[in-house]
Design an enzyme around this catalytic site. Structure first.
Site, mmCIF file in Angstrom:
data_model
loop_
_atom_site.group_PDB
_atom_site.id
_atom_site.type_symbol
_atom_site.label_atom_id
_atom_site.label_comp_id
_atom_site.label_asym_id
_atom_site.label_seq_id
_atom_site.Cartn_x
_atom_site.Cartn_y
_atom_site.Cartn_z
ATOM 1 C CB THR A 186 -0.918 -0.180 1.461
ATOM 2 O OG1 THR A 186 -1.941 -1.116 1.399
ATOM 3 C CG2 THR A 186 -1.806 1.245 1.160
ATOM 4 C CB CYS A 187 3.808 1.587 1.844
ATOM 5 S SG CYS A 187 3.611 2.092 3.247
ATOM 6 C CB THR A 188 5.216 0.124 -2.996
ATOM 7 O OG1 THR A 188 6.343 -0.176 -1.800
ATOM 8 C CG2 THR A 188 5.360 0.181 -4.453
#
Length: 154
Positions: A44-46
């Site tokens: 999700t962060c990527t």
């Protein structure tokens, strides 16, 4: 946790590029999109940071700089930033002081990490937009952030 309309807590942190960034260095010059995220090179962060990377020119047109913040160390930030060619710095918050100042430190699991949150801070250092995720698998799209920045420009 600071609210919209509050003066944003200042900071001075080292980034993946080896430079030290502070909120006060942008005062009077640029809007700051302060992006807290749980961890480098996670799905999700990527996706979130790549979305912002892909709209980098739009953020620049609106006189905004993005600063990513997580509790990962500089080595992890450097690897993550190089792998995905992020044009914005990723700040290391090793003592979790910035996460605490913004009220986004998520406790639980093995180590405390930053909750997913975005603050837009205007040129005077005032918070004009705040969103803290209640479920960290969700994220703010670049479109939503660009819309908020456009409203600040009006």
């Amino acid at each position: 946790m600071p609210n919209v309309g509050d003066t944003a807590p200042d900071f001075s942190l080292t980034a993946n590029d080896g430079k030290t960034y502070s909120l006060s260095q942008f005062r009077g010059k640029r809007h700051v999109v302060l992006v807290f995220y749980p961890g480098d090179d996670t799905p999700t962060c990527t996706a979130q940071l790549c979305d912002y990377r892909d709209g980098w020119s739009e953020f620049q047109e609106l006189d905004a700089v993005i600063l990513g913040v997580s509790t990962n160390d500089l080595a992890a930030h450097q690897k993550f930033a190089e792998k995905f060619a992020f044009p914005f710095p990723l700040l290391e918050d090793p003592e979790r002081q910035l996460c605490k100042a913004y009220g986004v430190l998520m406790l639980g699991g093995l180590l405390p990490v930053a909750n997913r949150a975005v603050f837009i801070i205007d040129k005077q250092g005032v918070i004009r937009y705040r969103h803290v995720e209640t479920i960290p698998i969700f994220k703010r799209s670049r479109g939503e952030l660009l819309d908020a920045l456009r409203k600040l420009a009006d």
